[in-house]
Design a protein around this motif. Structure first.
Motif: not given
Length: 261
Positions: A57-60, A66-72, A96-102
């Motif tokens: 679900a995180i991968t999806a 998509g790309p172009g983010w400034d802050l998580l 962890r998975l959100m961080t590595e993926g973003i």
């Protein structure tokens, strides 16, 4: 990250500190993607749902945004009253998975700020104990690791200790490879909907002691500006840090006898 509109993702935007964080950036005029496990009415530009226990679900989600983010701003977490495996899968592995993926989707100069907790006190001393958990990168490995742990040790503390350790270990590489900073914020007890869960899992006496030490519990408005600061260019040389936002509670416990005034 310029001073104009930024593109911000808030994970855990449905309630508490996460909702207040999303509302803060939305009110500033930023583009805010509010992510939570449940539908919600948090002010934001767009809402998406994800179950952080589910890597697919995180991968999806990451593929969709998509790309172009400034802050998580990763604020999502479940309390120690939840099943132990869920606590670790949401609070540690999901983050962890959100961080590595973003990271590959973020703009150079961006930032990641994750919410940990003062309950992570002692993480330095447990780095060895947590080595196996930090090696666990999928749910099965996390569950297997937890099965071998002392069930008396509070799993919520373990989850937040692992979060801090992970953030500190990835902060250098994230900066070197992507130009993105990674920091954590550790609030003390905060008046949010899950405070009652913390009273159940940690003991009301512990929370009352924290309250007595500094005069009150934190409010979301005490924590949100710190997340905002760490995510901003003003904090551009702060990386790999865990910032306590607890009114001085931990210092009162760890620094020795207070100097009387």
């Amino acid at each position: 990250m310029g001073t104009g509109q930024r593109r911000v993702i808030v994970v855990g935007a449905g309630s508490g500190i996460g909702a207040a964080t999303a509302a803060h950036f939305h009110a500033r005029g930023d583009y805010v993607l509010a992510v939570d496990v449940r539908p919600n009415e948090t002010p934001a530009s767009k809402h998406l749902q994800v179950d952080l226990r589910d890597p697919e679900a995180i991968t999806a989600l990451l593929t969709e945004i998509g790309p172009g983010w400034d802050l998580l701003a990763h604020v999502a977490g479940v309390p120690g009253t939840a099943p132990a495996n869920d606590v670790l899968l949401v609070n540690y592995l999901g983050m962890r998975l959100m961080t590595e993926g973003i990271l590959p989707l973020m703009n150079h100069g961006g930032a990641i700020v994750a919410v940990a907790s003062v309950a992570a006190l002692g993480w330095e001393q447990r780095a060895g104990d947590l080595a196996g958990l930090l090696d666990a990168t999928d749910p099965e490995a996390v569950v297997t690791w937890q099965a071998g742990q002392d069930p008396a040790y509070p799993v919520y503390s373990t989850s937040k200790q692992a979060l801090i350790l992970f953030a500190k270990r990835i902060a250098g590489p994230a900066w070197t490879k992507y130009g993105v900073r990674v920091n954590t914020v550790s609030p003390g007890p905060t008046d949010t909907p899950i405070l009652v869960d913390f009273e159940a899992s940690m003991g009301k006496d512990v929370l009352d002691m924290a309250k007595a030490a500094v005069g009150r519990h934190a409010r979301v408005d005490d924590v949100v500006p710190v997340i905002s600061f760490l995510g901003s260019p003003d904090a551009g040389w702060i990386n790999g840090q865990d910032l306590h936002v607890d009114g001085g509670f931990l210092s009162s416990l760890t620094a020795g006898t207070p100097i009387q005034l």
